[in-house]
Design an enzyme around this catalytic site. Structure first.
Site, mmCIF file in Angstrom:
data_model
loop_
_atom_site.group_PDB
_atom_site.id
_atom_site.type_symbol
_atom_site.label_atom_id
_atom_site.label_comp_id
_atom_site.label_asym_id
_atom_site.label_seq_id
_atom_site.Cartn_x
_atom_site.Cartn_y
_atom_site.Cartn_z
ATOM 1 N N SER A 197 19.492 -49.406 24.188
ATOM 2 C CA SER A 197 19.204 -50.820 24.443
ATOM 3 C C SER A 197 20.243 -51.704 23.763
ATOM 4 C CB SER A 197 17.802 -51.168 23.933
ATOM 5 O OG SER A 197 17.600 -52.570 23.923
ATOM 6 N N GLY A 198 20.508 -52.862 24.374
ATOM 7 C CA GLY A 198 21.481 -53.804 23.812
ATOM 8 C C GLY A 198 20.907 -54.758 22.789
ATOM 9 N N ARG A 207 4.601 -36.188 16.419
ATOM 10 C CA ARG A 207 6.007 -35.997 16.768
ATOM 11 C C ARG A 207 6.314 -36.269 18.236
ATOM 12 N NH1 ARG A 207 9.756 -30.658 17.163
ATOM 13 N NH2 ARG A 207 11.761 -31.695 16.897
ATOM 14 N N LEU A 208 7.381 -37.056 18.443
ATOM 15 C CA LEU A 208 8.038 -37.164 19.740
ATOM 16 C C LEU A 208 9.337 -36.381 19.599
ATOM 17 C CD1 LEU A 208 8.313 -38.390 22.593
ATOM 18 C CD2 LEU A 208 9.449 -40.362 21.540
ATOM 19 N N GLY A 236 12.272 -41.350 13.312
ATOM 20 C CA GLY A 236 13.562 -41.953 13.597
ATOM 21 C C GLY A 236 14.632 -40.916 13.845
ATOM 22 N N GLU A 237 15.878 -41.339 13.691
ATOM 23 C CA GLU A 237 17.021 -40.461 13.914
ATOM 24 C C GLU A 237 18.086 -40.728 12.856
ATOM 25 O OE1 GLU A 237 16.717 -38.239 16.117
ATOM 26 O OE2 GLU A 237 15.243 -39.035 17.529
ATOM 27 N N CYS A 249 8.913 -40.541 15.742
ATOM 28 C CA CYS A 249 7.566 -40.069 15.440
ATOM 29 C C CYS A 249 6.714 -41.196 14.869
ATOM 30 C CB CYS A 249 7.625 -38.931 14.424
ATOM 31 S SG CYS A 249 8.747 -37.593 14.899
#
Length: 608
Positions: free
Chosen positions: A381-382, A52-53, A81-82, A2
């Site tokens: 992603s790396g 918000r996403l 975030g998560e 978000c």
């Protein structure tokens, strides 16, 4: 994932129409970071905004989110975030008597602070495994906490005011408030011109970043910063086989946690070791077919020219990995004309929000995510594997390792395009040296048998410099370009448990096979084609089409002929003309063009 923002003013009620309008303006700047929903919360001195996403608990995770006690609001949270271990934390909190109304990780963070953070917020934050930047308002204490994840994956800025603070996921949210000044002073210009992440300087005068692994506490008495995490010496005693096994176990656990989502997901695949290993693990642990995406340029593989850091083109390796691990793969192919489109360059700058650029690598990444958003909302992603495992050539070049400065900085910086008087005032070499000495002072002391080896001690310093002064710039770029298109990027190699463990390893472990990224290669070799296991590192692709360079220099020529250009007062005419005609000056030309666009588009006043 978000965008957050807010305003604390201890001497005024922010419920007035004017204050509400300012908060709405701040929140609106975060729309592309959160295209799915928006919300605000205002009470007395506190005003919080959220875009918000939706990734987890799409229906129940609306924000700002409150926690009530005795019929009164006790805590208010805006979170971006998560938190990957939220399910385990939720179980622990339920056992302690907490009751939940949603399935979101946001609500878990709220309750974690109520349970473990009453006396010390660091205790609560230390329980979280994830990438996050959030603001927590305590209504009884009248206290705001601004909190950023350990590696700085998610951005968070703040701007002290006479009576409190403004904050936001990006500078543009803060600048939307009339209290914030759009000014670039000498310190900000130094930060803009130097390839070093300065955690104490966010370019705009008066604005600061919340440092990775830190909490900023805002009360009526003032603003204080505290650390809840830092890299330390672990006294690593595992032998190489044990270390390789532990790296594999950590990667497997991390990937499984980061596959949790309620939206379609994929991976960024370059055909290098980092992204290929990550993609292979994602395929192994996912119940759904993984989609993979790769960046390419028109004619890139057929006309590829090897150079420093670019030994081979990605294309053939990408196709081999996608076939080997069975992903649903898509190449995103771009042209020079697409990269130079005015709206693309403007959108890229607006996404960056600061006068930093990695040249065409920024606009190509923006266009990559624009294409990806048509198919998935979330990608792995790396990013950071090179910093964690020692992948860059700088780690293995004695001249760069032993240089008494940041290893990635060249001796000739190319600053001759700047006005000589300005150069003298800025003293950029002195600024870089100051930053370097400050970073060295933070490096944890090496203990154990390795401490007697000067090379081991120096490599500990080099690893620290890359993790704290180089990686943040790349994480910031990846976050801005992805979130500008409403795409969440997760970075498993930034899991703090993995970073801590590998950071503590002796350099001899990290290069036990006499190559770069020895531990990662050994830990994942069984998952990949041998061609990829043995491939020499090749960096994020840069366009090699001469049309791009010609278009860039045409624009630079027009800039030099414009006496009213915003950047003109900063430039040396002779130095800039020399730069225009040099064959290896493309990146510097890009930097000047970007700085001019920034000063113009953001209406920034120069106070140097």
């Amino acid at each position: 994932m978000c965008g957050i923002c807010g305003w604390i003013d201890f001497d005024h009620d922010l419920g007035s129409p004017d204050a509400r309008r300012e908060l709405a303006d701040m929140t609106a700047t975060m729309a592309y970071r959160g295209p799915d929903d928006e919300g605000t919360w205002i009470d007395g001195p506190a005003a919080l905004g959220h875009r918000r996403l939706a990734i987890i608990d799409i229906q129940g995770g609306r924000q700002p989110m409150t926690l009530d006690e005795d019929g009164q609001t006790a805590l208010v949270l805006v979170y971006g975030g998560e938190t990957y271990n939220y399910r385990e934390l939720r179980q622990r909190l339920v056992a302690l008597g907490h009751r939940f109304e949603t399935s979101s990780d946001t609500e878990v963070v709220l309750h974690a602070h109520r349970e473990w953070g009453r006396r010390n917020p660091c205790t609560a934050v230390s329980e979280l495994n994830g990438m996050f930047a959030y603001a927590l308002w305590d209504t009884a204490k009248r206290e705001l906490l601004l909190i950023r994840d350990r590696l700085g994956i998610k951005p968070l800025y703040y701007y002290p005011t006479q009576y409190g603070v403004l904050f936001g996921s990006e500078p543009k949210a803060i600048l939307a408030n009339s209290l914030a000044e759009r000014a670039l002073d000498a310190d900000g210009l130094r930060r803009a011109l130097c390839s070093v992440a300065d955690p104490n300087n966010s370019v705009f005068r008066g604005m600061r970043e919340v440092r990775p692994g830190h909490i900023v506490r805002v009360t009526r008495e003032g603003i204080k910063e505290m650390s809840y995490w830092q890299l330390t010496d672990s006294g690593h005693t595992d032998d190489v086989p044990t270390t390789v096994r532990c790296v594999r176990e950590l990667l497997e656990d991390t990937i499984q946690r980061q596959l949790i989502a309620d939206v379609p997901l994929g991976t960024l695949l370059s055909g290098g070791l980092d992204s290929s290993a990550l993609t292979a693990l994602a395929v192994h642990f996912s119940d759904e077919r993984i989609r993979s995406f790769a960046l390419d340029f028109v004619g890139y593989t057929d006309n590829f020219t090897p150079g420093p850091g670019y030994a081979t083109p990605d294309g053939p390796y990408v196709q081999e990995v996608a076939k080997f691990v069975t992903t649903d793969h898509m190449n995103i192919t771009l042209s020079a004309h697409e990269l130079m489109e005015p709206d693309v360059r403007a959108s890229t700058l607006h996404a960056r929000d600061l006068p930093f650029t990695l040249c065409d690598k920024d606009s190509s990444l923006y266009l990559l995510f624009r294409a990806i958003r048509q198919h998935v909302t979330l990608v792995l992603s790396g990013e950071s594997a090179d910093e964690v495992f020692g992948g860059y050539s700088y780690f293995h070049d004695p001249a760069h390792v032993q240089a008494d400065t940041f290893p990635w900085l060249e001796v000739d910086t190319g600053w001759q395009y700047l006005d000589p008087d300005l150069l003298e005032k800025l003293d950029l070499p002195g600024y870089i040296d100051e930053q370097y000495r400050r970073a060295l002072a933070e490096v944890p002391t090496l203990t154990g048998p390795a401490s007697a080896d000067p090379h081991e001690r120096r490599m500990r310093e080099v690893c620290y410099l890359f993790l704290t002064r180089y990686l943040p710039r790349l994480l910031d770029r990846k976050d801005r370009m992805s979130m500008a298109l409403g795409v969440e990027v997760r970075v498993p190699y930034c899991d703090h448990r993995l970073v801590e463990y590998v950071f503590g390893c002796p350099w001899s472990h990290k290069t036990f096979d006499k190559r770069e990224k020895s531990l990662l290669r050994a830990a994942t070799a069984d998952l990949l084609p041998q061609s990829v296991v043995q491939r020499v590192k090749s960096g994020y692709p840069a366009i090699q089409d001469p049309i791009y360079d010609r278009m860039l220099r045409d624009r630079f020529t027009a800039l030099l002929n414009d006496r009213n250009a915003a950047v003109a007062p900063l430039l040396s005419v002779d130095g800039s003309r020399t730069l225009l005609n040099a064959t290896d000056s493309t990146s510097w030309v890009e930097h000047i063009l970007t700085l001019d666009d920034f000063l113009t588009d953001y209406n920034v006043s120069l106070t140097v």
